[in-house]
Design a protein around this motif. Structure first.
Motif, PDB file in Angstrom:
ATOM      1  N   ASP A 106       0.825  -1.206   0.000  1.00  0.00           N
ATOM      2  CA  ASP A 106       0.000   0.000   0.000  1.00  0.00           C
ATOM      3  C   ASP A 106       0.856   1.252   0.000  1.00  0.00           C
ATOM      4  O   ASP A 106       0.522   2.264  -0.627  1.00  0.00           O
ATOM      5  N   GLY A 112      -2.439   5.206  -7.173  1.00  0.00           N
ATOM      6  CA  GLY A 112      -3.471   5.053  -6.148  1.00  0.00           C
ATOM      7  C   GLY A 112      -4.585   4.129  -6.559  1.00  0.00           C
ATOM      8  O   GLY A 112      -5.356   3.650  -5.714  1.00  0.00           O
ATOM      9  N   ASP A 113      -4.704   3.855  -7.865  1.00  0.00           N
ATOM     10  CA  ASP A 113      -5.746   2.948  -8.358  1.00  0.00           C
ATOM     11  C   ASP A 113      -5.241   1.519  -8.531  1.00  0.00           C
ATOM     12  O   ASP A 113      -5.996   0.650  -8.978  1.00  0.00           O
ATOM     13  N   THR A 132      -4.861  -1.378   4.725  1.00  0.00           N
ATOM     14  CA  THR A 132      -4.461  -0.497   3.630  1.00  0.00           C
ATOM     15  C   THR A 132      -5.291   0.773   3.636  1.00  0.00           C
ATOM     16  O   THR A 132      -6.326   0.866   4.299  1.00  0.00           O
ATOM     17  N   ARG A 134      -6.484   1.712   0.755  1.00  0.00           N
ATOM     18  CA  ARG A 134      -7.244   1.530  -0.487  1.00  0.00           C
ATOM     19  C   ARG A 134      -8.115   0.279  -0.412  1.00  0.00           C
ATOM     20  O   ARG A 134      -8.055  -0.581  -1.301  1.00  0.00           O
ATOM     21  N   ASN A 137      -9.842  -1.174  -3.382  1.00  0.00           N
ATOM     22  CA  ASN A 137      -9.037  -1.783  -4.444  1.00  0.00           C
ATOM     23  C   ASN A 137      -8.407  -3.105  -4.004  1.00  0.00           C
ATOM     24  O   ASN A 137      -7.423  -3.543  -4.591  1.00  0.00           O
TER      25      ASN A 137
END
Length: 287
Positions: A106, A112-113, A132, A134, A137
């Motif tokens: 992370d 970021g995607d 994380t 995210r 994702n």
């Protein structure tokens, strides 16, 4: 739909090397990480040996083998994953080890995607997503051993996974890797192991209680039920240490006695008789 072109695989054991191989054979740029140079060399040798078997079996040409190896890079530094758009974690089946990898990835991934996926057999994916920044994702993508041969992949979104991420990963496995995808809820064991583990541990209990020998238990299921492999030989293939971790994770979540690891399984793991990779488990194997 978004396509993944730069793939990272963390772990180059039996599963990680297989995942890296199928990704590289599919024309993808693949970076594989292991904890140190020794583990990395062993993982690379395992992967090369698998490609060589494919050549001997007529499933891969010499040119295809060379091209696959050209698409693979090996490292012991997760910093080399900065440009990856999909990373698949395939380290030991331990929650703490996997969570540590997810935390580091992370921080490392520049995009970021970028998607982080776990090949866990039984650990709830949300536990890994939670470490994380995210979680939308993060998804489970569970391959089966041996990865170059087995067609199935389980895709497991959590309550936090963005629906489009699950769709993208499923499409990647199907269209790019040629796998068949089934989707599962994020609960320990998912679909396959929720059905398989009670069967496997029942076979261990049968052996433990002296009902029949390992050879006869396996022969009964192969010849009586047309299974390609008996349950104890299948445990040897999976690895008794891995099977123990899966059973423990499932029992921890559900407290269902059918998932509880039998004492014999624990004793064999403690003795190092963990299956084919050790040369002995419920059966003995030549090196």
């Amino acid at each position: 739909m978004r396509e993944f072109r730069r793939v990272g695989v963390v772990g180059c054991g039996l599963m990680g090397s297989g995942i890296a191989q199928v990704c590289a054979r599919a024309g993808l740029d693949v970076v594989v990480a292991e904890r140190d140079a020794e583990a990395l060399a062993a993982g690379r040798s395992r992967l090369v040996a698998s490609l060589d078997r494919g050549m001997r079996g007529g499933k891969l040409t010499e040119e295809g083998r060379a091209e696959t190896l050209r698409r693979l890079a090996f490292t012991s530094d997760l910093g080399d994953f900065a440009d990856r758009d999909l990373v698949i974690e395939a380290v030991a089946e331990r929650r703490d080890a996997k969570a540590l990898v997810f935390e580091r990835l992370d921080r490392v991934l520049a995009d970021g995607d970028a998607v982080i996926a776990s090949n866990t057999s039984s650990i709830p994916i949300v536990d890994l997503a939670a470490v994380t920044a995210r979680p939308q994702n993060v998804v489970g993508v569970h391959f089966f051993n041996p990865v170059p041969v087995q067609r199935l992949v389980e895709v497991i979104p959590t309550q936090l996974t963005a629906p489009e991420i699950a769709d993208q990963v499923a499409a990647f496995a199907e269209r790019r890797l040629g796998k068949t995808v089934i989707r599962a809820k994020d609960r320990a064991g998912f679909v396959v192991n929720a059905l398989l583990v009670p069967y496997l541990v029942s076979a261990v209990r049968m052996l433990e209680s002296g009902v029949a020998s390992a050879e006869d238990i396996d022969a009964g299921m192969v010849l009586g039920c047309a299974h390609p492999m008996g349950p104890l030989r299948l445990l040897d293939l999976i690895g008794l240490d891995t099977a123990l971790s899966i059973a423990e994770s499932m029992y921890e979540e559900f407290k269902e006695p059918l998932y509880a690891p039998p004492p014999l399984l624990r004793r064999m793991v403690a003795a190092g008789a963990v299956g084919r990779k050790a040369g002995r488990g419920f059966h003995v194997y030549a090196n």
